[in-house]
Design a protein around this motif. Structure first.
Motif, short mmCIF file in Angstrom:
data_model
loop_
_atom_site.label_atom_id
_atom_site.label_comp_id
_atom_site.label_asym_id
_atom_site.label_seq_id
_atom_site.Cartn_x
_atom_site.Cartn_y
_atom_site.Cartn_z
N VAL A 131 17.92 3.88 29.40
CA VAL A 131 18.10 3.88 30.85
C VAL A 131 17.56 2.59 31.45
N GLN A 132 16.43 2.10 30.96
CA GLN A 132 15.88 0.83 31.45
C GLN A 132 16.82 -0.34 31.15
N THR A 133 17.41 -0.32 29.96
CA THR A 133 18.36 -1.38 29.59
C THR A 133 19.57 -1.35 30.51
N LEU A 134 20.09 -0.15 30.78
CA LEU A 134 21.24 -0.02 31.66
C LEU A 134 20.89 -0.40 33.10
N ARG A 135 19.64 -0.14 33.50
CA ARG A 135 19.23 -0.51 34.86
C ARG A 135 19.24 -2.02 35.02
N ASN A 136 18.84 -2.75 33.98
CA ASN A 136 18.91 -4.21 34.04
C ASN A 136 20.35 -4.69 34.20
N SER A 137 21.26 -4.08 33.43
CA SER A 137 22.67 -4.45 33.54
C SER A 137 23.22 -4.06 34.91
N LEU A 138 22.78 -2.93 35.42
CA LEU A 138 23.21 -2.48 36.75
C LEU A 138 22.78 -3.46 37.83
N MET A 139 21.56 -3.95 37.74
CA MET A 139 21.06 -4.91 38.73
C MET A 139 21.82 -6.23 38.64
N ALA A 140 22.15 -6.66 37.42
CA ALA A 140 22.92 -7.89 37.27
C ALA A 140 24.29 -7.77 37.91
N ALA A 141 24.97 -6.63 37.69
CA ALA A 141 26.27 -6.41 38.30
C ALA A 141 26.16 -6.30 39.81
N THR A 142 25.07 -5.71 40.28
CA THR A 142 24.86 -5.60 41.72
C THR A 142 24.68 -6.97 42.37
N MET A 143 23.95 -7.85 41.71
CA MET A 143 23.76 -9.20 42.24
C MET A 143 25.07 -9.96 42.28
N THR A 144 25.90 -9.81 41.25
CA THR A 144 27.20 -10.47 41.24
C THR A 144 28.08 -9.95 42.37
N ALA A 145 28.07 -8.62 42.56
CA ALA A 145 28.87 -8.02 43.64
C ALA A 145 28.38 -8.50 45.00
N SER A 146 27.07 -8.58 45.19
CA SER A 146 26.52 -9.04 46.46
C SER A 146 26.89 -10.50 46.73
N THR A 147 26.80 -11.33 45.70
CA THR A 147 27.16 -12.74 45.85
C THR A 147 28.64 -12.89 46.21
N ALA A 148 29.50 -12.12 45.52
CA ALA A 148 30.93 -12.18 45.81
C ALA A 148 31.23 -11.69 47.22
N ALA A 149 30.53 -10.64 47.65
CA ALA A 149 30.75 -10.11 49.00
C ALA A 149 30.35 -11.12 50.06
N LEU A 150 29.19 -11.76 49.87
CA LEU A 150 28.75 -12.78 50.83
C LEU A 150 29.73 -13.95 50.86
N GLY A 151 30.17 -14.37 49.67
CA GLY A 151 31.13 -15.47 49.60
C GLY A 151 32.45 -15.11 50.25
N LEU A 152 32.89 -13.86 50.06
CA LEU A 152 34.15 -13.42 50.65
C LEU A 152 34.07 -13.39 52.17
N VAL A 153 32.98 -12.85 52.69
CA VAL A 153 32.81 -12.79 54.15
C VAL A 153 32.71 -14.19 54.74
N GLY A 154 31.94 -15.07 54.10
CA GLY A 154 31.80 -16.43 54.59
C GLY A 154 33.11 -17.20 54.54
N THR A 155 33.85 -17.05 53.43
CA THR A 155 35.13 -17.75 53.31
C THR A 155 36.13 -17.23 54.32
N ALA A 156 36.18 -15.92 54.49
CA ALA A 156 37.11 -15.35 55.48
C ALA A 156 36.78 -15.83 56.89
N THR A 157 35.49 -15.96 57.19
CA THR A 157 35.09 -16.43 58.52
C THR A 157 35.49 -17.88 58.74
N LEU A 158 35.27 -18.71 57.72
CA LEU A 158 35.55 -20.13 57.88
C LEU A 158 37.04 -20.44 57.87
#
Length: 210
Positions: free
Chosen positions: A62-89
């Motif tokens: 479970v700890q190993t999967l939590r690390n992978s989960l956090m990595a995927a969450t960071m990628t999703a957050s980065t993509a979401a911020l980039g998408l919102v910023g790009t759409a705005t600009l």
């Protein structure tokens, strides 16, 4: 810069990225153990099989999967911020190009749409990876000796493959944003950046046999 040269630069950028993906798929088909994507997929499956047979490994898994989960969450957050910023600009130029009776397709418009598509693909893949990692955590956290664990192990086997593949796609789409962004700054920078990015990716995607 002429419109023809800009179009050729954009097409060259897309062609380099498509050629790389095709070459990687061909290499993965020929020698799957020498390509990181297929080798890592096998590693994840064998890891899940191992923790499913080893009593007392539930917390570690479970700890190993939590690390992978956090990595995927960071990628999703980065993509979401980039998408919102790009759409705005890009909203003013997109509204101007697509809002009229007949919309004009330009190299810049294609680059902007491609950038938005890559960011959206990265967001969707990463979010789905989070979903699969979350459900896999419930399966992997079941006591190995309980009656329900063998019934859910086949689904966990599928989920660990899907989660890893989706995370890889999300991260790759995020990296491929660089050539498209360079093409937005100057069309000729697109192919050059695409060659550089794919060369680096090719080195990371290869696993040299000892």
């Amino acid at each position: 810069m002429s419109a023809t040269a800009a179009w050729l630069a954009i097409l060259a950028t897309v062609a380099v990225l498509a050629a790389y993906e095709g070459a990687r798929a061909w290499a993965q088909h020929r020698t799957p153990h020498c390509v990181a994507r297929s080798a890592h997929a096998l590693l994840r499956e064998e890891w899940f099989d191992a923790v499913s047979q080893q009593r007392g490994s539930e917390i570690l898994s479970v700890q190993t999967l939590r690390n992978s989960l956090m990595a995927a969450t960071m990628t999703a957050s980065t993509a979401a911020l980039g998408l919102v910023g790009t759409a705005t600009l890009t909203a003013p130029s997109l509204r101007e190009a697509l809002g009229g009776a007949g919309w004009l397709l330009t190299p810049r418009l294609v680059s902007e749409l491609l950038l938005l598509a890559l960011l959206l693909a990265s967001l969707v893949c990463s979010a789905m990876a989070v979903r699969y990692y979350t459900h896999l955590g419930f399966i992997s956290g079941m006591p190995v000796e309980c009656a329900a664990r063998p019934r859910w192990n086949p689904m966990g086997h599928v989920y660990v493959r899907r989660a890893g593949a989706l995370y890889g796609w999300g991260l790759r789409h995020l990296i491929l944003v660089a050539p498209v962004l360079a093409a937005l700054l100057h069309p000729l920078a697109g192919p050059v950046t695409a060659v550089g990015v794919t060369a680096v990716l090719w080195g990371f995607d290869r696993i040299d046999e000892e």
